[in-house]
Design a protein around this motif. Structure first.
Motif, PDB file in Angstrom:
ATOM      1  N   ARG A  37      18.153  -4.597   8.471  1.00  0.00           N
ATOM      2  CA  ARG A  37      19.462  -4.974   7.906  1.00  0.00           C
ATOM      3  C   ARG A  37      19.531  -5.388   6.507  1.00  0.00           C
ATOM      4  NH1 ARG A  37      23.019  -6.224  13.327  1.00  0.00           N
ATOM      5  NH2 ARG A  37      22.519  -4.238  14.552  1.00  0.00           N
ATOM      6  N   ASP A  38      18.690  -5.926   6.215  1.00  0.00           N
ATOM      7  CA  ASP A  38      18.540  -6.872   4.853  1.00  0.00           C
ATOM      8  C   ASP A  38      18.271  -5.824   3.762  1.00  0.00           C
ATOM      9  OD1 ASP A  38      15.952  -6.266   5.591  1.00  0.00           O
ATOM     10  OD2 ASP A  38      15.378  -8.594   5.364  1.00  0.00           O
ATOM     11  N   SER A  39      17.947  -4.628   3.929  1.00  0.00           N
ATOM     12  CA  SER A  39      17.617  -3.488   2.886  1.00  0.00           C
ATOM     13  C   SER A  39      16.520  -3.672   2.340  1.00  0.00           C
ATOM     14  CB  SER A  39      18.743  -3.416   1.928  1.00  0.00           C
ATOM     15  OG  SER A  39      20.141  -3.342   2.384  1.00  0.00           O
ATOM     16  N   LEU A  40      15.447  -4.425   2.902  1.00  0.00           N
ATOM     17  CA  LEU A  40      14.075  -4.722   2.473  1.00  0.00           C
ATOM     18  C   LEU A  40      13.155  -3.685   3.378  1.00  0.00           C
ATOM     19  CD1 LEU A  40      13.841  -8.354   2.218  1.00  0.00           C
ATOM     20  CD2 LEU A  40      14.211  -7.030   0.256  1.00  0.00           C
ATOM     21  N   ILE A  41      12.357  -3.146   2.611  1.00  0.00           N
ATOM     22  CA  ILE A  41      11.253  -2.210   3.075  1.00  0.00           C
ATOM     23  C   ILE A  41       9.810  -2.955   2.957  1.00  0.00           C
ATOM     24  CG2 ILE A  41      10.009   0.123   2.958  1.00  0.00           C
ATOM     25  CD1 ILE A  41      12.512   0.973   1.101  1.00  0.00           C
ATOM     26  N   ARG A  42       9.266  -3.207   4.283  1.00  0.00           N
ATOM     27  CA  ARG A  42       8.116  -3.948   4.378  1.00  0.00           C
ATOM     28  C   ARG A  42       6.780  -3.040   4.525  1.00  0.00           C
ATOM     29  NH1 ARG A  42      12.268  -6.514   6.390  1.00  0.00           N
ATOM     30  NH2 ARG A  42      12.356  -8.823   5.653  1.00  0.00           N
ATOM     31  N   ILE A  43       5.867  -2.893   3.817  1.00  0.00           N
ATOM     32  CA  ILE A  43       4.709  -2.081   3.904  1.00  0.00           C
ATOM     33  C   ILE A  43       3.472  -2.960   4.362  1.00  0.00           C
ATOM     34  CG2 ILE A  43       3.177  -0.547   2.626  1.00  0.00           C
ATOM     35  CD1 ILE A  43       5.849   0.218   1.040  1.00  0.00           C
ATOM     36  N   GLN A  44       2.809  -2.552   5.340  1.00  0.00           N
ATOM     37  CA  GLN A  44       1.606  -3.150   5.622  1.00  0.00           C
ATOM     38  C   GLN A  44       0.537  -2.426   5.879  1.00  0.00           C
ATOM     39  OE1 GLN A  44       1.923  -6.446   8.917  1.00  0.00           O
ATOM     40  NE2 GLN A  44       0.223  -5.498   9.838  1.00  0.00           N
ATOM     41  N   VAL A  45      -0.660  -2.636   5.394  1.00  0.00           N
ATOM     42  CA  VAL A  45      -2.012  -1.493   5.432  1.00  0.00           C
ATOM     43  C   VAL A  45      -2.983  -2.355   6.230  1.00  0.00           C
ATOM     44  CG1 VAL A  45      -3.504  -0.033   4.437  1.00  0.00           C
ATOM     45  CG2 VAL A  45      -1.067  -0.187   3.636  1.00  0.00           C
ATOM     46  N   ASP A  46      -3.707  -1.885   7.348  1.00  0.00           N
ATOM     47  CA  ASP A  46      -4.784  -2.421   7.700  1.00  0.00           C
ATOM     48  C   ASP A  46      -6.117  -1.585   7.310  1.00  0.00           C
ATOM     49  OD1 ASP A  46      -3.377  -4.428   9.086  1.00  0.00           O
ATOM     50  OD2 ASP A  46      -3.149  -3.092  10.694  1.00  0.00           O
ATOM     51  N   ASP A  47      -7.006  -2.355   6.735  1.00  0.00           N
ATOM     52  CA  ASP A  47      -8.373  -1.624   6.275  1.00  0.00           C
ATOM     53  C   ASP A  47      -9.504  -2.805   6.259  1.00  0.00           C
ATOM     54  OD1 ASP A  47      -8.795   0.818   4.427  1.00  0.00           O
ATOM     55  OD2 ASP A  47     -10.033  -0.743   3.971  1.00  0.00           O
ATOM     56  N   ARG A  48     -10.685  -2.241   6.532  1.00  0.00           N
ATOM     57  CA  ARG A  48     -12.044  -2.774   6.618  1.00  0.00           C
ATOM     58  C   ARG A  48     -12.079  -3.807   5.273  1.00  0.00           C
ATOM     59  NH1 ARG A  48     -13.744   1.864   8.778  1.00  0.00           N
ATOM     60  NH2 ARG A  48     -14.692   2.432   6.836  1.00  0.00           N
ATOM     61  N   ASP A  49     -11.546  -3.051   4.221  1.00  0.00           N
ATOM     62  CA  ASP A  49     -11.904  -3.781   2.777  1.00  0.00           C
ATOM     63  C   ASP A  49     -10.629  -4.508   2.503  1.00  0.00           C
ATOM     64  OD1 ASP A  49     -12.219  -4.460   0.130  1.00  0.00           O
ATOM     65  OD2 ASP A  49     -13.319  -2.590  -0.512  1.00  0.00           O
ATOM     66  N   PRO A  50     -10.449  -5.810   2.284  1.00  0.00           N
ATOM     67  CA  PRO A  50      -9.261  -6.544   1.974  1.00  0.00           C
ATOM     68  C   PRO A  50      -8.540  -5.930   0.499  1.00  0.00           C
ATOM     69  CG  PRO A  50     -11.257  -8.032   1.793  1.00  0.00           C
ATOM     70  CD  PRO A  50     -11.541  -6.768   2.640  1.00  0.00           C
ATOM     71  N   LYS A  51      -9.414  -5.688  -0.248  1.00  0.00           N
ATOM     72  CA  LYS A  51      -8.958  -5.258  -1.649  1.00  0.00           C
ATOM     73  C   LYS A  51      -8.531  -3.912  -1.544  1.00  0.00           C
ATOM     74  CE  LYS A  51     -12.069  -7.635  -4.567  1.00  0.00           C
ATOM     75  NZ  LYS A  51     -13.122  -7.722  -5.655  1.00  0.00           N
ATOM     76  N   ARG A  52      -8.931  -3.106  -0.750  1.00  0.00           N
ATOM     77  CA  ARG A  52      -8.323  -1.677  -0.593  1.00  0.00           C
ATOM     78  C   ARG A  52      -6.935  -1.624   0.141  1.00  0.00           C
ATOM     79  NH1 ARG A  52     -12.797   1.297   1.151  1.00  0.00           N
ATOM     80  NH2 ARG A  52     -12.503   0.812   3.036  1.00  0.00           N
ATOM     81  N   ALA A  53      -6.895  -2.873   1.114  1.00  0.00           N
ATOM     82  CA  ALA A  53      -5.699  -2.655   1.905  1.00  0.00           C
ATOM     83  C   ALA A  53      -4.481  -3.153   1.045  1.00  0.00           C
ATOM     84  CB  ALA A  53      -5.861  -3.932   3.188  1.00  0.00           C
TER      85      ALA A  53
END
Length: 268
Positions: A37-53
């Motif tokens: 409801r705060d109009s924010l979009i949260r994107i989370q990506v899981d990956d073996r490589d932290p930089k790629r995530a």
């Protein structure tokens, strides 16, 4: 957007999915996008490589910006592009009319006409420009409005009224004010026609410039805007597997295994 990320980071090889469809599904499983409801979009990506995530999470936003800038998503964008093209054409037409007037002045030696003749020129030029401006507006409106649209019908009536007034002016009898064009000397008539063209294009250019500016403001006001509140950074801690839970689980299993072994070794 998913296809662009798959190509940029080579996710087919990363996920071991040669087919694009399978790679999309794999990326979707590794991605979590939520809104509140705060109009924010949260994107989370899981990956073996932290930089790629971190790179993948930020790339979602970058690709969204790129798509929005390339696609005409609103009628305001279409109107802005249409008036921008018309304005460029009218700018060239105005320059050509000014050059033609200059050549006529040099050839005939005439100066600006005065009195009723000049008033007639300005009136005719103003009306012709008004008609042309409304016709351009009509073409733009027909791209998104139905034929029975009230605003479109009102615009058609305005154009017809202006054409009727222009016809009266060009016959040389606007409320008894003007001098009929057929009575002007031949040289003066040629000059007046050139001057009328310049006045006409000047007024039309001004009208189109105002319509273009209004469409541009509408486009900026209506365009979807995405602001980055908190960019993704390279994580310094693994999200999986949870080490504490695994350690406790391993300890519990070891204790159970030891107890079972002790019980099994006890003499009966």
């Amino acid at each position: 957007i998913a296809d662009a990320l798959i190509a940029k980071y080579g996710l087919r090889e990363v996920y071991g999915r040669p087919k694009l469809t399978d790679a999309r599904k794999a990326l979707a499983r590794h991605t979590d996008i939520t809104t509140g409801r705060d109009s924010l979009i949260r994107i989370q990506v899981d990956d073996r490589d932290p930089k790629r995530a971190a790179g993948l999470a930020n790339a979602y936003v970058d690709e969204l910006h790129g798509r929005n800038s390339r696609l005409a998503l609103t009628s305001a964008s279409q109107r802005r592009a249409f008036f921008e093209q018309q304005l460029a054409q009218e700018k060239n037409a105005l320059a050509d009319a000014e050059v033609a007037l200059k050549k006529e002045q040099q050839g005939s030696g005439l100066v600006l006409p005065q009195g009723q003749a000049e008033a007639l020129i300005r009136s005719v030029a103003q009306l012709r420009a008004e008609i042309a401006g409304r016709e351009v507006q009509l073409q733009a409106m027909r791209a998104y409005a139905a034929p029975d649209n009230p605003q479109l019908q009102m615009l058609l009536r305005q154009i017809e009224a202006l054409r009727g007034e222009l016809a009266r002016l060009e016959r040389g009898a606007p409320d008894g004010m003007a001098v009929p064009a057929r009575n002007w000397p031949e040289a003066g008539l040629a000059y007046v026609r050139r001057l009328r063209d310049v006045k006409y294009h000047e007024v039309l250019f001004e009208i189109l410039a105002k319509q273009y500016e209004a469409a541009r403001i509408d486009e900026a006001r209506l365009a979807p805007v995405v602001q980055v509140i908190d960019a993704a950074v390279v994580p310094d801690k693994r999200s999986w597997p949870p080490r504490t839970l695994f350690t406790l689980g391993a300890g519990l299993l070891a204790a159970l295994g030891t107890g079972a072994w002790v019980l099994a070794r006890r003499p009966r």
